[in-house]
Design an enzyme around this catalytic site. Structure first.
Site, PDB file in Angstrom:
ATOM      1  N   LYS A 203       0.828  -1.205   0.000  1.00 46.68           N
ATOM      2  CA  LYS A 203       0.000   0.000   0.000  1.00 46.68           C
ATOM      3  C   LYS A 203       0.870   1.266   0.000  1.00 46.68           C
ATOM      4  O   LYS A 203       2.013   1.269   0.460  1.00 46.68           O
ATOM      5  CB  LYS A 203      -0.935   0.009   1.208  1.00 46.68           C
ATOM      6  CG  LYS A 203      -2.035  -1.070   1.175  1.00 46.68           C
ATOM      7  CD  LYS A 203      -3.151  -0.705   0.227  1.00 46.68           C
ATOM      8  CE  LYS A 203      -4.248  -1.758   0.177  1.00 46.68           C
ATOM      9  NZ  LYS A 203      -5.082  -1.753   1.386  1.00 46.68           N
ATOM     10  N   ARG A 238      -4.060 -10.437   3.502  1.00 42.52           N
ATOM     11  CA  ARG A 238      -4.148 -10.327   2.047  1.00 42.52           C
ATOM     12  C   ARG A 238      -2.785  -9.872   1.536  1.00 42.52           C
ATOM     13  O   ARG A 238      -2.310  -8.807   1.915  1.00 42.52           O
ATOM     14  CB  ARG A 238      -5.251  -9.333   1.665  1.00 42.52           C
ATOM     15  CG  ARG A 238      -5.564  -9.250   0.192  1.00 42.52           C
ATOM     16  CD  ARG A 238      -6.775  -8.328  -0.046  1.00 42.52           C
ATOM     17  NE  ARG A 238      -7.124  -8.260  -1.456  1.00 42.52           N
ATOM     18  CZ  ARG A 238      -6.609  -7.390  -2.315  1.00 42.52           C
ATOM     19  NH1 ARG A 238      -5.713  -6.500  -1.886  1.00 42.52           N
ATOM     20  NH2 ARG A 238      -6.976  -7.390  -3.578  1.00 42.52           N
TER      21      ARG A 238
END
Length: 422
Positions: A203, A238
Site C-alpha cells: 500500500k 491479504r
C-alpha cells in the site's frame, strides 16, 4: 489470501496476469507458497482510479474464477459490482470481497441469495475521490463504528454472522498517518467479534512512511506489517508476496488470556478501597508490559465482582489481559507468581483475600493438566468476573480445548463493569 489482479492497471502488478492461463499458474504458485484463498480482482481500486464497465470486469474475472474453482481452490472475488459478484459466485467463488462495504442494496441481495463469505471493507467515498481530503475526528472509532453498523445491517438482512469478515481498509480514504493509527489499534476491531482482515500489502502508506517509492520493493515491510496486525487480532492476511508473508508469520507468538484480580485494598482512609484495588491492577499491568518476548495486546474494562466460593470477604476488582508471548505456559506461570509475590500475594486461605491474583486462563493451542498447571483454566466458564471481560476482548472466543466461552455457563462471581479502563 493471495492477491490475483487480472487487470491492466493495478498499482503494483497491473497487466502481469491478464491471460487466464498465466493467472491460473500464478494462483497455483501462491497456493504452493501457503495461500489458502485466492482473491481475484478485475477492477483497480487504487486512489484516483476510474470505474470499470461491468461487462469488462466480467470478461476479466469469470473465466479465471471458474478455472480456479474447478481446481478445488477457495476463490474470493474482489468487486463492488453486484452483477460481477453474482456471476463469480455462480462460477465457483466462495467469498465476495467488497471494498465499498456492501453499501449497494443490490450487493446485499446477492449476499442474501448465496452462501458466500463476505468481506466488508471501510472506504470513504469512491476510489476516484477517496484520497481528496480524508478527515476524521477519531479515525479508529469512526471506522470501527462504520464496520459494526454495516455488519449489523447485513445480519438484519438475514445474513449469518459467521459469514462476515471486516476490513478497516488501510489506505482507502485515509492518509498514511490515519492508516498507521488504524493498524496500531487493530485490537479495537477484533473486539467486534468478526474475523478481521489485514490488507496492507504494498500500500502507498508504506511508501510514504518508509520512503519506498516502488510498490514492488514494499514486500518486506508489508510482511512485517502483516505479522504485527495478526498479533493484534487479524486472522486473514491479504498479500501479493505470499512466500515472504508466510515466512514472516512463522514468528507469530501464541496469544494468552490472563485473569487479574484484587480485593485487598491498601488504603489509609476508608472509602477509597475500589480505587486502591484498581491502582494495584494498573501496577500489575505495568509489570506484564515488562515480560520478556511478550506484548500486551489489550486490557478489558475493570469489573467489580462478588466473592466466589469463599464469600466472607470484600468485593473484588477484576480484568482480563490479552498478551502475545514467546514464553511457554509453565515458565509464564513462574513469571506471574513472581509478580504476585511482588505485591504481597499470600495463599493461606483457598480462594481467600489477595492483593493480587493472576491466572492463566487460556493459552493458544495448548491443553494440559499436571501438578502445576491446568489449561484452559478449569473454572473459567463458570466465573462471571472472567467471562464478561474476556468476551469484551474477543466475543465468541473458543478455548484451546474447543469449549466456547459464553455467559450461559456462568454460576458464580457476578460482575458489574466499572466506568474505567486501563
Amino acid at each position: 489470501m493471495g492477491i490475483l489482479n487480472v487487470t491492466p492497471d493495478s498499482f503494483s502488478d497491473g497487466g502481469m496476469h491478464a491471460d487466464c492461463d498465466d493467472a491460473a499458474a500464478h494462483a497455483m504458485r501462491m497456493v504452493d507458497e501457503g495461500a489458502r484463498i485466492i482473491d481475484v480482482g478485475g477492477e483497480s481500486t487504487r486512489p484516483g482510479s476510474a470505474e470499470v464497465a461491468v461487462e469488462e470486469e466480467l470478461a476479466r474475472t469469470v473465466r479465471v474464477v471458474g478455472e480456479l474453482a474447478s481446481r478445488g481452490l477457495c476463490v474470493s472475488i474482489d468487486t463492488r459490482h453486484a452483477e460481477v459478484a453474482r456471476a463469480c459466485v455462480e462460477a465457483g467463488a466462495s467469498i465476495i470481497n467488497d471494498v465499498s462495504g456492501f453499501r449497494d442494496p443490490a450487493m446485499v441481495e446477492v449476499a442474501r441469495n448465496c452462501n458466500a463469505g463476505l468481506v466488508v471493507m471501510h472506504m470513504r467515498g469512491e476510489p476516484k475521490t477517496m484520497q481528496d481530503d480524508p478527515v476524521y475526528d477519531d479515525v479508529v472509532d469512526e471506522v470501527k463504528r462504520y464496520l459494526a453498523d454495516r455488519a449489523a445491517e447485513l445480519e438484519a438482512a438475514g445474513i449469518a454472522r459467521n459469514r462476515i469478515c471486516i476490513d478497516p481498509g488501510p489506505g482507502f480514504g485515509k492518509t498514511p498517518k490515519q492508516t498507521n493509527e488504524l493498524l496500531l489499534n487493530m485490537q479495537e476491531f477484533a473486539r467486534l467479534g468478526y474475523p478481521l482482515m489485514a490488507a496492507v500489502s504494498r500500500k502507498s502508506y508504506i511508501g510514504a512512511l518508509y520512503g519506498i517509492e516502488n510498490p514492488l520493493d514494499r514486500d518486506e515491510v508489508s510482511a512485517s506489517q502483516a505479522l504485527a496486525a495478526v498479533e493484534l487480532g487479524a486472522s486473514i492476511v491479504r498479500a501479493h508476496n505470499v512466500a515472504m508473508t508466510a515466512e514472516a508469520l512463522k514468528d507469530l507468538r501464541p496469544y494468552c488470556f490472563l485473569g487479574l484480580g484484587s480485593n485487598v485494598a491498601l488504603v489509609g482512609e476508608a472509602g477509597e478501597e475500589r480505587e486502591a484495588k484498581i491502582a494495584v491492577l494498573n501496577e500489575v499491568i505495568g509489570n506484564l508490559v515488562a515480560l520478556p518476548d511478550s506484548q500486551l495486546i489489550d486490557i478489558s474494562s475493570f469489573y467489580e465482582s462478588e466473592p466466589a466460593y469463599f464469600e466472607d470477604q470484600d468485593p473484588f476488582v477484576n480484568a482480563v489481559a490479552l498478551i502475545r508471548t514467546g514464553i511457554g505456559p509453565h515458565d509464564l506461570l513462574a513469571y506471574l507468581h513472581a509478580i504476585e509475590e511482588r505485591f504481597g500475594r499470600t495463599r493461606t486461605v483457598k480462594n481467600g483475600p489477595r492483593t493480587c491474583d493472576i491466572d492463566i486462563l487460556d493459552y493458544q493451542c495448548y491443553v494440559c493438566d499436571d501438578e502445576r498447571l491446568t489449561l484452559p483454566h478449569p473454572l473459567l466458564t463458570e466465573r462471571d468476573f472472567v467471562v464478561k471481560p474476556l468476551l469484551e476482548l474477543r466475543p465468541g472466543h473458543v478455548l484451546a480445548n474447543g469449549t466456547p466461552v459464553t455467559e450461559a455457563t456462568v454460576e458464580v462471581g457476578r460482575a458489574i463493569k466499572l466506568d474505567q479502563r486501563f
